[in-house]
Design a protein around this motif. Sequence first.
Motif, PDB file in Angstrom:
ATOM      1  N   PHE A   1       0.839  -1.202   0.000  1.00  0.00           N
ATOM      2  CA  PHE A   1       0.000   0.000   0.000  1.00  0.00           C
ATOM      3  C   PHE A   1       0.877   1.256   0.000  1.00  0.00           C
ATOM      4  CE2 PHE A   1      -2.492   3.310   2.226  1.00  0.00           C
ATOM      5  CZ  PHE A   1      -3.561   3.383   1.358  1.00  0.00           C
ATOM      6  N   ASP A   2       1.916   1.263   0.848  1.00  0.00           N
ATOM      7  CA  ASP A   2       2.845   2.400   0.877  1.00  0.00           C
ATOM      8  C   ASP A   2       3.495   2.600  -0.494  1.00  0.00           C
ATOM      9  OD1 ASP A   2       2.264   2.767   3.522  1.00  0.00           O
ATOM     10  OD2 ASP A   2       4.077   1.755   4.281  1.00  0.00           O
ATOM     11  N   GLY A   3       3.904   1.500  -1.102  1.00  0.00           N
ATOM     12  CA  GLY A   3       4.546   1.565  -2.421  1.00  0.00           C
ATOM     13  C   GLY A   3       3.612   2.105  -3.488  1.00  0.00           C
ATOM     14  N   MET A   4       2.360   1.667  -3.477  1.00  0.00           N
ATOM     15  CA  MET A   4       1.376   2.126  -4.462  1.00  0.00           C
ATOM     16  C   MET A   4       1.129   3.627  -4.318  1.00  0.00           C
ATOM     17  SD  MET A   4       0.313  -0.334  -6.483  1.00  0.00           S
ATOM     18  CE  MET A   4      -1.149   0.454  -7.121  1.00  0.00           C
ATOM     19  N   GLU A   5       0.951   4.098  -3.085  1.00  0.00           N
ATOM     20  CA  GLU A   5       0.689   5.525  -2.877  1.00  0.00           C
ATOM     21  C   GLU A   5       1.882   6.383  -3.302  1.00  0.00           C
ATOM     22  OE1 GLU A   5      -0.766   6.175   1.180  1.00  0.00           O
ATOM     23  OE2 GLU A   5      -2.747   6.391   0.251  1.00  0.00           O
ATOM     24  N   ARG A   6       3.092   5.914  -2.967  1.00  0.00           N
ATOM     25  CA  ARG A   6       4.293   6.657  -3.369  1.00  0.00           C
ATOM     26  C   ARG A   6       4.432   6.693  -4.891  1.00  0.00           C
ATOM     27  NH1 ARG A   6       9.968   5.380  -0.655  1.00  0.00           N
ATOM     28  NH2 ARG A   6      10.520   6.650  -2.490  1.00  0.00           N
ATOM     29  N   ALA A   7       4.142   5.570  -5.531  1.00  0.00           N
ATOM     30  CA  ALA A   7       4.274   5.483  -6.987  1.00  0.00           C
ATOM     31  C   ALA A   7       3.338   6.465  -7.684  1.00  0.00           C
ATOM     32  CB  ALA A   7       3.999   4.058  -7.457  1.00  0.00           C
ATOM     33  N   VAL A   8       2.115   6.564  -7.184  1.00  0.00           N
ATOM     34  CA  VAL A   8       1.143   7.486  -7.775  1.00  0.00           C
ATOM     35  C   VAL A   8       1.565   8.930  -7.519  1.00  0.00           C
ATOM     36  CG1 VAL A   8      -1.243   8.302  -7.655  1.00  0.00           C
ATOM     37  CG2 VAL A   8      -0.768   5.851  -7.639  1.00  0.00           C
ATOM     38  N   ALA A   9       2.000   9.194  -6.292  1.00  0.00           N
ATOM     39  CA  ALA A   9       2.366  10.563  -5.919  1.00  0.00           C
ATOM     40  C   ALA A   9       3.604  11.056  -6.669  1.00  0.00           C
ATOM     41  CB  ALA A   9       2.607  10.642  -4.411  1.00  0.00           C
ATOM     42  N   GLU A  10       4.539  10.147  -6.939  1.00  0.00           N
ATOM     43  CA  GLU A  10       5.813  10.543  -7.557  1.00  0.00           C
ATOM     44  C   GLU A  10       5.829  10.355  -9.079  1.00  0.00           C
ATOM     45  OE1 GLU A  10       9.126   8.734  -5.545  1.00  0.00           O
ATOM     46  OE2 GLU A  10       8.203   9.051  -3.556  1.00  0.00           O
TER      47      GLU A  10
ATOM     48  N   ILE B   1      -5.393  -4.628  -2.050  1.00  0.00           N
ATOM     49  CA  ILE B   1      -4.735  -3.355  -1.702  1.00  0.00           C
ATOM     50  C   ILE B   1      -4.308  -2.613  -2.972  1.00  0.00           C
ATOM     51  CG2 ILE B   1      -2.662  -2.359  -0.656  1.00  0.00           C
ATOM     52  CD1 ILE B   1      -4.792  -3.109   1.372  1.00  0.00           C
ATOM     53  N   ILE B   2      -3.760  -3.349  -3.924  1.00  0.00           N
ATOM     54  CA  ILE B   2      -3.336  -2.744  -5.196  1.00  0.00           C
ATOM     55  C   ILE B   2      -4.527  -2.108  -5.894  1.00  0.00           C
ATOM     56  CG2 ILE B   2      -2.472  -3.260  -7.522  1.00  0.00           C
ATOM     57  CD1 ILE B   2      -0.665  -5.398  -6.254  1.00  0.00           C
ATOM     58  N   LYS B   3      -5.631  -2.828  -5.943  1.00  0.00           N
ATOM     59  CA  LYS B   3      -6.826  -2.340  -6.655  1.00  0.00           C
ATOM     60  C   LYS B   3      -7.474  -1.160  -5.926  1.00  0.00           C
ATOM     61  CE  LYS B   3      -7.928  -6.731  -8.892  1.00  0.00           C
ATOM     62  NZ  LYS B   3      -7.520  -6.256 -10.226  1.00  0.00           N
ATOM     63  N   ARG B   4      -7.239  -1.065  -4.629  1.00  0.00           N
ATOM     64  CA  ARG B   4      -7.785   0.069  -3.887  1.00  0.00           C
ATOM     65  C   ARG B   4      -7.176   1.382  -4.387  1.00  0.00           C
ATOM     66  NH1 ARG B   4      -7.279  -0.218   2.524  1.00  0.00           N
ATOM     67  NH2 ARG B   4      -8.397  -2.171   2.096  1.00  0.00           N
ATOM     68  N   VAL B   5      -5.902   1.318  -4.819  1.00  0.00           N
ATOM     69  CA  VAL B   5      -5.216   2.522  -5.307  1.00  0.00           C
ATOM     70  C   VAL B   5      -5.383   2.670  -6.822  1.00  0.00           C
ATOM     71  CG1 VAL B   5      -3.004   3.756  -5.398  1.00  0.00           C
ATOM     72  CG2 VAL B   5      -3.545   2.297  -3.422  1.00  0.00           C
ATOM     73  N   VAL B   6      -5.178   1.558  -7.547  1.00  0.00           N
ATOM     74  CA  VAL B   6      -5.339   1.557  -9.020  1.00  0.00           C
ATOM     75  C   VAL B   6      -6.259   0.379  -9.364  1.00  0.00           C
ATOM     76  CG1 VAL B   6      -4.181   1.397 -11.252  1.00  0.00           C
ATOM     77  CG2 VAL B   6      -3.016   2.522  -9.329  1.00  0.00           C
ATOM     78  N   PRO B   7      -7.530   0.635  -9.608  1.00  0.00           N
ATOM     79  CA  PRO B   7      -8.532  -0.439  -9.772  1.00  0.00           C
ATOM     80  C   PRO B   7      -8.174  -1.506 -10.814  1.00  0.00           C
ATOM     81  CG  PRO B   7      -9.619   1.677  -9.584  1.00  0.00           C
ATOM     82  CD  PRO B   7      -8.159   1.967  -9.675  1.00  0.00           C
TER      83      PRO B   7
END
Length: 420
Positions: free
Chosen positions: A288-297, A326-332
Amino acid sequence: MGLFDRLFGKKEEPKIGEVVKEALENLDLSEDAEPALTEAEKVPQEDAEVESSEEDLLQEEENQETVEESQDSEPVVEVSQEEVPEEENTELLETVEENSSEVLEEEMTQAEETVQEKYDRSLKKTRTGFGARLNAFFANFRSVDEEFFEELEELLIMSDVGVQVASNLTEELRYEAKLENAKKPDALRRVIIEKLVELYEKDGNYDESIHFQDGLTVMLFVGVNGVGKTTSIGKLAHRYKQAGKKVMLVAADTFRAGAVAQLAEWGRRVDVPVVTGPEKADPASVVFDGMERAVAEGIDILMIDTAGRLQNKDNLMAELEKIGRIIKRVVPEAPHETFLALDASTGQNALVQAKEFSKITPLTGIVLTKIDGTARGGVVLAIREELNIPVKLIGFGEKIDDIGEFNSENFMKGLLEGLI
């Protein structure tokens, strides 16, 4: 044109020389075919030959006189080595040396392996092993009988193409032998190779390309420990960064400190960020941390390394399902690729792993590792036939650039070249 024809060409047509020879042999050169010349016709012909000979002699004499006149009127100017100033001579030598050096550097640059050369090198053990068995097999048989087909099926199984592949191929060859009325084993050599190619070709839908997205592409990697999964991720990170992509890695195999440390070292080596968590942390929380960072950066490619404890399938399935949610929660629509890493040197055991993991999570492709150190590359055919999971990435060796996208034509050519 099918894959086999593209790789090895169509069946040989009779050579033009043989066709001409046969045509000449069939010509009717008897007296009836061409009437003999009469005495009246022979005489003018002989006179013509004499006149032609005299004309040739006169022409030669004229040419000789012209050459002699040219030699008398235009003296040849010779330049000896002594006439070249020493300074100019030195400069000339230096220029030649510089040019030679440039050519050598250019040749060294060109000496870098092509993709096909990497396939040829990494499949050498598989190709020579299979080729040696096939050649020995044909040397032992003088006729096509039931023993021939039984031995062939055993040979194919030993080449790691799988029991199902071996059985299906042998049955098709039995039918082909009857159809062609083949009595000699060599008549079936090309057919065997053709069938192996057709087996991989199937309907021509290989689905080997990786589904890169316009924005963030999420790749999830699964596989048992020790198959080269983490190393493959590190090499891919280098490859994609060299291509100008923004890459990030996620160390979600949190139960093995060594796995996290190994991925972190790869990140340092190829200069890409690695998202890690505390020891024994929940893998899904790290993802989840990785997904959020990837989107933000604004990351282009996010690669997630996971645990591979196949011996505890229930826990692994629950873990991978949670990571997926968790992955789909950030990028469906993510993950866009779920890769299974397989060690080619394990042969049929790799096929067993592929079957088990396909039950645990949907797989979109396979990363085939360590193909250069084994003679068991035939397992690709077994995976294709029995599971229909495409190989999308292949590891060629130890170097950092020894990984690439899989190409069936390059692979089949590297596997079967020289056997026909």
